[in-house]
Scaffold this active site. Structure first.
Site, short mmCIF file in Angstrom:
data_model
loop_
_atom_site.label_atom_id
_atom_site.label_comp_id
_atom_site.label_asym_id
_atom_site.label_seq_id
_atom_site.Cartn_x
_atom_site.Cartn_y
_atom_site.Cartn_z
N GLU A 134 -42.02 -4.70 6.00
CA GLU A 134 -42.13 -3.86 4.81
C GLU A 134 -43.44 -4.13 4.07
O GLU A 134 -44.06 -3.21 3.53
CB GLU A 134 -40.91 -4.09 3.91
CG GLU A 134 -39.64 -3.54 4.52
CD GLU A 134 -38.36 -4.17 3.98
OE1 GLU A 134 -37.28 -3.76 4.45
OE2 GLU A 134 -38.45 -5.08 3.12
N GLY A 167 -30.80 -9.05 6.26
CA GLY A 167 -31.11 -8.27 5.07
C GLY A 167 -29.86 -7.93 4.29
O GLY A 167 -29.30 -8.74 3.57
N GLY A 168 -29.39 -6.69 4.43
CA GLY A 168 -28.28 -6.18 3.64
C GLY A 168 -27.03 -7.03 3.67
O GLY A 168 -26.36 -7.22 2.65
N GLY A 181 -32.58 -2.00 8.43
CA GLY A 181 -31.97 -1.14 7.43
C GLY A 181 -31.59 0.24 7.93
O GLY A 181 -31.27 1.13 7.15
N ASN A 227 -32.58 -12.54 3.42
CA ASN A 227 -33.68 -11.94 2.66
C ASN A 227 -33.08 -10.92 1.71
O ASN A 227 -32.70 -9.83 2.11
CB ASN A 227 -34.67 -11.28 3.62
CG ASN A 227 -35.82 -10.60 2.91
OD1 ASN A 227 -36.02 -10.78 1.71
ND2 ASN A 227 -36.59 -9.82 3.65
N TRP A 228 -33.01 -11.29 0.41
CA TRP A 228 -32.38 -10.41 -0.56
C TRP A 228 -33.27 -9.24 -0.95
O TRP A 228 -32.82 -8.32 -1.65
CB TRP A 228 -32.00 -11.20 -1.82
CG TRP A 228 -30.95 -12.25 -1.58
CD1 TRP A 228 -30.34 -12.57 -0.41
CD2 TRP A 228 -30.39 -13.13 -2.57
NE1 TRP A 228 -29.44 -13.58 -0.58
CE2 TRP A 228 -29.45 -13.95 -1.90
CE3 TRP A 228 -30.59 -13.30 -3.93
CZ2 TRP A 228 -28.71 -14.93 -2.57
CZ3 TRP A 228 -29.86 -14.29 -4.59
CH2 TRP A 228 -28.92 -15.08 -3.92
N LYS A 229 -34.53 -9.28 -0.57
CA LYS A 229 -35.49 -8.22 -0.89
C LYS A 229 -35.48 -7.94 -2.40
O LYS A 229 -35.36 -8.88 -3.19
CB LYS A 229 -35.21 -6.97 -0.04
CG LYS A 229 -35.20 -7.30 1.46
CD LYS A 229 -35.10 -6.09 2.35
CE LYS A 229 -35.08 -6.51 3.80
NZ LYS A 229 -35.06 -5.37 4.73
N HIS A 283 -43.49 -9.82 6.52
CA HIS A 283 -42.36 -8.92 6.77
C HIS A 283 -42.89 -7.50 7.00
O HIS A 283 -43.87 -7.08 6.38
CB HIS A 283 -41.39 -8.94 5.60
CG HIS A 283 -40.08 -8.29 5.90
ND1 HIS A 283 -39.91 -6.92 5.85
CD2 HIS A 283 -38.88 -8.81 6.25
CE1 HIS A 283 -38.67 -6.63 6.17
NE2 HIS A 283 -38.02 -7.75 6.41
N SER A 324 -30.64 -5.26 11.09
CA SER A 324 -29.24 -4.81 11.01
C SER A 324 -28.27 -5.80 11.65
O SER A 324 -27.34 -5.41 12.36
CB SER A 324 -29.09 -3.42 11.63
OG SER A 324 -29.85 -2.46 10.92
N GLU A 380 -38.46 -8.91 14.32
CA GLU A 380 -37.73 -7.84 13.65
C GLU A 380 -38.26 -6.49 14.11
O GLU A 380 -39.29 -6.03 13.60
CB GLU A 380 -37.88 -7.96 12.14
CG GLU A 380 -37.22 -9.19 11.54
CD GLU A 380 -37.02 -9.02 10.05
OE1 GLU A 380 -35.88 -9.17 9.60
OE2 GLU A 380 -37.99 -8.72 9.34
#
Length: 251
Positions: free
Chosen positions: A98, A235-236, A174, A10-12, A96, A214, A168
């Site tokens: 967020e 994610g990251g 994050g 997920n590049w967000k 998600h 993470s 999640e």
């Protein structure tokens, strides 16, 4: 029952056109033609077509980060399932944390999006997870059950097995904190048991449940080695070819 591991990035709201294309190419090259795990990348919507062109003919699938449930209409700024398919998408992330927290998405809205995704022949990745306050208050299972039942409301057994669930924990997204393999497995096992109650045990055993929060190269193998963890929503670490490929290889 054997469930094929699924690793999704997920590049967000990250990357630019050239960098995203380069990232996608690097992942596709590293994955090769016959990966043992299923690989998905989910770039920002404005880059779906660009990344889709890069991934065309590769073993890496394209996914979107959201959709709007209407077929067409006056919904400024939104994209629907047909548009995502036109861009080459096979997957779409729904619910998600967020979007739940920042944009106020409800389980009912996610359920509506789920129906639209399935009608549009997209594979939904439906996210659930508790906050740190929920966990410390002993409400993890209550929160996850409420989100899962609400988000999958109206889903029939015939289509349920094709839906991917992503657990999640919000407190691990994050933050650098990660649920221990034992903590993650405990919730994944609870989700699978709940899916068995909502549908059938056979359906529950077919459904894939990812862990997200993470996930990194140094913890992926232990997380993915748990009996009920069928992949990762990353994610990251999905923004770096080497890190993402290391996670893929851990599967």
């Amino acid at each position: 029952m054997s469930r094929r591991t699924i690793i999704a990035g997920n590049w967000k709201m990250n990357t630019r056109a050239a960098g995203g294309a380069q990232l996608a190419q690097g992942i596709a090259d590293a994955v090769g033609e016959n990966p043992t795990v299923e690989v998905v990348v989910c770039p920002p919507s404005v880059y779906l077509s660009r990344v889709g062109d890069v991934l065309a003919g590769s073993a890496v699938s394209l996914g979107a980060q959201n959709l709007y449930p209407a077929a067409d209409g006056a919904y400024t700024g939104e994209v629907n399932a047909a548009m995502l398919c036109d861009s080459g998408c096979r997957y779409v992330i729904l619910g998600h944390s967020e979007r739940r927290a920042i944009l106020g998405e409800t389980d009912a809205q996610i359920s509506e999006k789920l129906a639209a995704a399935l009608a549009g022949n997209l594979v939904p990745i439906v996210c659930v997870g508790e906050t740190l306050q929920d966990r410390e208050s002993g409400k993890t299972e209550t929160v996850v059950e409420t989100q899962l039942r609400g988000s999958l409301e109206g889903l029939d057994e015939a289509r349920a097995s094709g839906v991917v669930i992503a657990y999640e924990p919000v407190w691990a997204i994050g933050t650098g904190k990660t649920a221990s393999p034992e903590q993650a497995e405990e919730v994944h096992a609870f989700i699978r048991k709940l899916l068995g109650e909502m549908f059938t045990n056979d359906v529950a055993q077919q459904m894939r449940i990812q862990y997200g929060g993470s996930v990194k190269p140094d913890n992926a193998k232990e997380l993915l080695g748990q009996p009920n963890i069928d992949g990762a929503l990353v994610g990251g670490a999905s923004l770096k070819v080497d890190d993402f490929v290391a996670i893929i290889n851990a599967g």
